[in-house]
Design a protein around this motif. Structure first.
Motif, PDB file in Angstrom:
ATOM      1  N   LEU A  60       5.292  -4.190 -49.333  1.00  0.00           N
ATOM      2  CA  LEU A  60       5.186  -4.117 -47.775  1.00  0.00           C
ATOM      3  C   LEU A  60       6.607  -5.880 -47.597  1.00  0.00           C
ATOM      4  O   LEU A  60       7.133  -6.031 -45.931  1.00  0.00           O
ATOM      5  CB  LEU A  60       4.772  -4.094 -46.422  1.00  0.00           C
ATOM      6  CG  LEU A  60       3.425  -5.576 -46.397  1.00  0.00           C
ATOM      7  CD1 LEU A  60       3.903  -7.159 -46.349  1.00  0.00           C
ATOM      8  CD2 LEU A  60       2.212  -5.006 -46.200  1.00  0.00           C
ATOM      9  N   TRP A  63      10.701  -1.834 -46.036  1.00  0.00           N
ATOM     10  CA  TRP A  63      10.794  -0.966 -45.539  1.00  0.00           C
ATOM     11  C   TRP A  63      12.137   0.141 -46.750  1.00  0.00           C
ATOM     12  O   TRP A  63      13.145  -0.039 -46.721  1.00  0.00           O
ATOM     13  CB  TRP A  63      10.790  -0.250 -44.004  1.00  0.00           C
ATOM     14  CG  TRP A  63      10.793   0.901 -43.615  1.00  0.00           C
ATOM     15  CD1 TRP A  63      11.270   2.085 -44.065  1.00  0.00           C
ATOM     16  CD2 TRP A  63       9.319   1.690 -43.705  1.00  0.00           C
ATOM     17  NE1 TRP A  63      10.973   2.993 -43.520  1.00  0.00           N
ATOM     18  CE2 TRP A  63       9.969   2.392 -43.630  1.00  0.00           C
ATOM     19  CE3 TRP A  63       8.238   1.162 -43.710  1.00  0.00           C
ATOM     20  CZ2 TRP A  63       8.279   3.374 -43.409  1.00  0.00           C
ATOM     21  CZ3 TRP A  63       7.283   1.547 -43.870  1.00  0.00           C
ATOM     22  CH2 TRP A  63       6.863   3.032 -42.797  1.00  0.00           C
ATOM     23  N   LYS A 269       2.011  -2.724 -43.274  1.00  0.00           N
ATOM     24  CA  LYS A 269       3.711  -2.002 -43.193  1.00  0.00           C
ATOM     25  C   LYS A 269       4.147  -1.201 -42.619  1.00  0.00           C
ATOM     26  O   LYS A 269       5.276  -1.545 -42.244  1.00  0.00           O
ATOM     27  CB  LYS A 269       3.150  -1.240 -44.684  1.00  0.00           C
ATOM     28  CG  LYS A 269       3.658   0.141 -45.062  1.00  0.00           C
ATOM     29  CD  LYS A 269       3.697   0.576 -46.045  1.00  0.00           C
ATOM     30  CE  LYS A 269       4.399   1.398 -46.268  1.00  0.00           C
ATOM     31  NZ  LYS A 269       3.876   2.271 -48.115  1.00  0.00           N
TER      32      LYS A 269
END
Length: 416
Positions: A60, A63, A269
């Motif tokens: 994470l 993105w 995330k």
């Protein structure tokens, strides 16, 4: 629908509608990133694992822009498909009610109100040109016939639907058509996007659920739209336990789970937790933390999950231990155990390959055999007064207390 029978009496393939997601997708692979050393810091801090080329990587630090990020309101169109060999028995309104507003409410609670999934059901049937039996619909779907189905579905709907207005596409088949297999519900990703209304359609959710459907099935499938991995284990020949990795503890493992809220790692995330709500545990000494339950509503202002929801112990270049609290509230209201949950995260593991594994802190017992999808992990959380050293890591976790607000006081010693 869930059936109140012991897990050994349940046919696991029947409960795993999404199983083919990692075996028969035309996958869009995540962008490959070079993994740095374990101590490398990112904008999310030194405990943010790097995103890798693994499908639906749980890294994470960045993105994957091939997927919409649910950090804002997104619009989903629901299109209903009929076939010339069947007259629908259910109304489109009834099929909408099978999934909404329940799915939107699931995401609203999971995101602490940061994300809204707005459903736009088209309350009519769009006629497919071929009989349902001609498409070969099944869990492990032959790619050419699946492609024909999707092309026909898009062609049927495109004259009346402006696809440029929507972030998510649900194609819902008449559940009573003879060729519809309810085990075929899944997300299909395209190597080459379909094109409509000047918009690239990179993936669609194909819904073949019975009426009424499996619980939380659309929440699970929509999770894939947001780049979340399957957390279950698909056994050889579909025989055996599917839930050995995470049990009841995340909807991406089982839509039937007793505690289906997303892991705090997933919420981090997806942008629902910020860096202030994640504690990166020092590799030396003992860290004392108060962890708010993942599914609990924020107790004060500040947005998102408010208090600390996740503690992370970095264990390698692409691995970490995650520690969070779970309690009977919100999406986890029906959990049968409460406490502090420990799990391993590996950003190099692909969807379906065990990117998350819950640590069983009570390996000699089980719980909730009459309701749990996998009783050996139903009592995985540590309770107040218990101490556990994670095998292979020497990290020691002690649950010292529980506050009047329901948070857990935790001591973490990475050196054991």
């Amino acid at each position: 629908m869930e059936r109140p029978q012991p897990p050994e009496a349940v046919e696991r393939p029947r409960l795993r509608r999404a199983a083919a997601a990692f075996t028969s997708l035309m996958a869009v692979a995540a962008t490959s990133l070079v993994a740095g050393p374990a101590a490398t810091a990112t904008a999310q801090g030194p405990c943010a694992l790097p995103r890798t080329a693994a499908h639906h990587s749980l890294g994470l630090d960045t993105w994957n822009n091939a997927y919409p990020r649910p950090a804002r309101s997104l619009d989903a169109v629901m299109i209903f498909l009929s076939f010339p060999d069947s007259r629908p028995l259910a109304t489109t309104e009834a099929l909408v009610a099978d999934h909404f507003p329940a799915t939107s409410r699931f995401y609203e609670r999971a995101s602490y109100g940061r994300f809204t999934l707005r459903a736009h059901p088209q309350l009519r049937w769009f006629a497919m040109p071929q009989p349902s039996t001609s498409y070969g619909i099944r869990r492990d779907w032959e790619p050419a016939r699946r492609t024909a189905y999707l092309r026909d579905a898009l062609a049927a709907a495109d004259p009346e639907i402006d696809f440029s207005r929507y972030d998510v596409v649900y194609f819902v088949a008449d559940p009573d058509a003879p060729g519809v297999d309810s085990d075929a519900t899944k997300v299909v990703n395209f190597d080459r996007p379909m094109r409509a209304d000047g918009t690239d359609i990179k993936r669609v959710v194909t819904v073949f659920e019975r009426h009424p459907p499996d619980r939380n099935v659309l929440a699970h499938e929509t999770g894939h739209v947001f780049d979340l991995a399957d957390l279950y284990h698909r056994p050889t020949n579909d025989k055996g336990d599917w839930d050995t990795y995470v049990g009841d503890w995340d909807v991406m493992g089982s839509q039937f789970g007793l505690a289906p809220d997303f892991f705090a790692w997933h919420k981090w995330k997806l942008g629902w937790l910020d860096r202030r709500q994640v504690s990166c545990v020092s590799p030396t000494g003992t860290t004392l933390l108060t962890l708010d339950p993942v599914a609990a509503e924020p107790s004060f202002g500040g947005g998102g999950g408010a208090g600390t929801r996740l503690a992370v112990v970095r264990t390698g270049t692409d691995s970490a231990l995650a520690i969070e609290a779970r309690a009977a509230t919100g999406n986890d209201l029906h959990t049968c155990t409460e406490g502090v949950l420990i799990y391993r995260v590996r950003s190099g593991k692909a969807s379906g390959g065990g990117p998350v594994e819950v640590v069983d802190t009570h390996p000699d017992s089980e719980a909730c055999w009459e309701r749990s999808v996998y009783p050996p992990l139903a009592d995985a959380p540590l309770e107040v007064g218990e101490t556990f050293t994670v095998p292979g890591e020497r990290t020691q976790v002690q649950v010292a207390d529980r506050t009047s607000s329901g948070a857990f006081t935790v001591k973490i010693a990475p050196g054991g």
